[in-house]
Design an enzyme around this catalytic site. Structure first.
Site, PDB file in Angstrom:
ATOM      1  N   LYS A 189      16.652  21.401 -10.970  1.00 31.96           N
ATOM      2  CA  LYS A 189      15.985  20.183 -11.404  1.00 31.96           C
ATOM      3  C   LYS A 189      16.891  19.197 -12.130  1.00 31.96           C
ATOM      4  CE  LYS A 189      11.750  19.854 -11.993  1.00 31.96           C
ATOM      5  NZ  LYS A 189      10.690  19.091 -11.340  1.00 31.96           N
ATOM      6  N   SER A 191      15.847  21.365 -16.236  1.00 31.73           N
ATOM      7  CA  SER A 191      14.704  22.196 -16.565  1.00 31.73           C
ATOM      8  C   SER A 191      15.219  23.521 -17.091  1.00 31.73           C
ATOM      9  CB  SER A 191      13.860  22.425 -15.315  1.00 31.73           C
ATOM     10  OG  SER A 191      13.108  23.611 -15.449  1.00 31.73           O
ATOM     11  N   HIS A 217       0.842  -1.216   0.000  1.00 31.36           N
ATOM     12  CA  HIS A 217       0.000   0.000   0.000  1.00 31.36           C
ATOM     13  C   HIS A 217       0.869   1.255   0.000  1.00 31.36           C
ATOM     14  CE1 HIS A 217      -3.292  -2.750   1.237  1.00 31.36           C
ATOM     15  NE2 HIS A 217      -2.337  -3.301   1.955  1.00 31.36           N
ATOM     16  N   GLU A 272      10.559   8.068 -17.161  1.00 31.47           N
ATOM     17  CA  GLU A 272       9.246   8.677 -17.428  1.00 31.47           C
ATOM     18  C   GLU A 272       8.780   8.375 -18.848  1.00 31.47           C
ATOM     19  OE1 GLU A 272       8.569  12.857 -15.609  1.00 31.47           O
ATOM     20  OE2 GLU A 272      10.724  12.646 -15.849  1.00 31.47           O
TER      21      GLU A 272
END
Ligand code: ARG
Length: 464
Positions: A289, A283, A162, A296
């Protein structure tokens, strides 16, 4: 693609008017099916050999055809072949070039054959090879996982259910879970390949042919396990393509799960791992970043792979026997599936060795969330307390820990004994993370010793 010369269609005999130019381009498949050229030529050479053996072609015709096709193959490979949209597809482009090169013998190649059995044969030959390549690529990723698992056999991180801290596990064990998922993918593809490797050739358009062909011979020449049993089924069946896309979807689902974990673990909040700079981008606006683009993107590509599966299922839905032009739509999804799987597997196999583990952060996380609570319950059971009662005792100790912001291992003996008088000094060994993982010492358990044995067995399995 230049296409200025007017080429007579191989089927123009029945037609009085030329094809509408837009319809011609709309119905053509050569822009994408030219990718099958090697397999188309391989199939044609086997077909010509069989026709000659059966006395349907002369030996001279056979030799001319083979030589002509081999030259065409070299021209295509060298980028010197003129593909023509008006010749519709890879099959007619090659056949027309052959006739141009060797004359009438070229026109005889199509005896006892149709594009319907030809195209089905080409795709199967192509997919058979691609499955081999994919299985090798999966094996490379698996080997990368094994090497990493070996390095990290003792590294401890929290295991989750979970997405809540559950019990400590070794990172090696986690990586070996990924290995197992991929091993099933490798097996599934091998299984699918058996159904890919059946030969449609000889089914001709749909009913077979009146020539005395020898399908066993062609099947043998092309390395197929057998000729397809039923000619109608042979030209219309695309189950193998759907099955392949289903296997590919499961594989991509696995890669997307791995990706998701890598993305979460590399976030500032988890900080379990760092991906190498070469698999990330920055970024343009936020200087701090470092984005996990590669996982991804793989997670994102899963969508189109599932889409191809649904696309093919829908393509085949309600199609009457036998061949229908609908089937021309089978190739692009297959090509795209194979290309994206290959790319994803390759980049994943390179990314895994370049992951660095932040062992301290993993450890720290495993100390939070009472990951050794089950160990304490098991300890009480060994002291003679029934498991349900032990569960209750530990639940109270955890509530105390939550209120005090302390882990079980950070409590004093006296504090722990408030919850059960069965708790002794020896409890502290089992409350350590090392004690917890090494106690799970059986096949399939997370103990470092078991992980090492699992890696050994796995190495044997992929060597087979
Ligand atoms: N380009 C076609 C395909 O990909 C080849 C078979 C065409 N057969 C036909 N009878 N039109 O399916």
């Amino acid at each position: 693609m230049s296409d200025h010369h007017l080429t007579a269609k191989p089927w123009s005999g029945r037609f009085n008017e030329p094809t509408d130019a837009f319809v011609e381009a709309f119905t053509a498949s050569v822009d994408f099916d030219r990718r099958l050229y090697r397999y188309d030529i391989e199939g044609s050479i086997a077909h010509a050999r069989m026709l000659a053996q059966q006395g349907i072609l002369s030996e001279q015709e056979r030799d001319d055809i083979i030589q002509g096709l081999e030259q065409i193959q070299s021209r295509i490979a060298a980028g010197e072949f003129q593909w023509s949209v008006s010749l519709e597809d890879v099959h007619m482009n090659i056949e027309s070039a052959l006739t141009e090169a060797i004359g009438d013998a070229g026109k005889k190649l199509h005896t006892g054959r149709s594009r319907n059995d030809q195209v089905a044969t080409d795709i199967r030959l192509w997919l058979r090879d691609e499955i081999d390549a994919l299985r090798i690529a999966i094996g490379k990723l698996q080997t990368a996982l094994l090497d990493k698992a070996e390095q990290e056999a003792e590294t401890i991180l929290p295991g989750f259910t979970h997405l809540q801290t559950a019990q400590p596990v070794t990172f090696g064990h986690h990586l070996m879970a990924w290995f197992e998922m991929l091993d099933r993918d490798r097996q599934r593809l091998a299984d699918c390949q058996q159904r890919v490797n059946v030969m449609p050739l000889g089914a001709a358009a749909l009913a077979g042919t009146t020539y005395p062909i020898d399908r066993q011979m062609t099947a043998q020449l092309l390395g197929f396990s057998a000729p397809a049993e039923n000619s109608l089924d042979a030209v219309s069946d695309r189950d193998f393509a759907i099955e392949f896309c289903a296997d590919a979807s499961i594989l991509m689902m696995h890669l997307s799960r791995f990706s998701e974990e890598l993305i979460i673990w590399s976030s500032a909040q988890f900080g379990f791992i760092e991906l190498s700079d070469s698999f990330c981008t920055g970024s343009s606006i936020m200087p701090q970043k470092k984005n996990p683009d590669v996982p991804e993107l793989i997670r994102g590509k899963t969508g189109r792979i599932y889409g191809h599966l649904i696309g093919l299922l829908t393509l085949m839905k309600s199609q009457p026997l036998a061949y229908n032009k609908d089937n021309q739509e089978d190739k692009e999804p297959l090509f795209d599936t194979v290309d994206n799987l290959k790319g994803s597997l390759k980049v994943f196999a390179e990314m895994i060795p370049a992951i660095s583990c932040r062992k301290q952060a993993m450890r720290q996380a495993a100390m939070q969330g009472f990951a050794t609570a089950t160990d304490l319950a098991d300890y009480l059971v060994r002291k003679g307390i029934p498991f349900r009662d032990a569960h209750e005792v530990v639940g109270k100790a955890v509530a105390f820990g939550v209120a005090e912001s302390r882990d079980l291992s950070e409590m004093s003996l006296a504090e722990l004994q408030q919850f059960s008088d069965q708790i002794d000094e020896d409890v502290f060994e089992i409350l350590t993370l090392e004690g917890s993982v090494s106690a799970r010492d059986h096949i399939g358990g997370t103990a470092p010793a078991q992980v090492r044995q699992a890696i050994q067995r796995a190495r044997q399995r992929i060597a087979e």
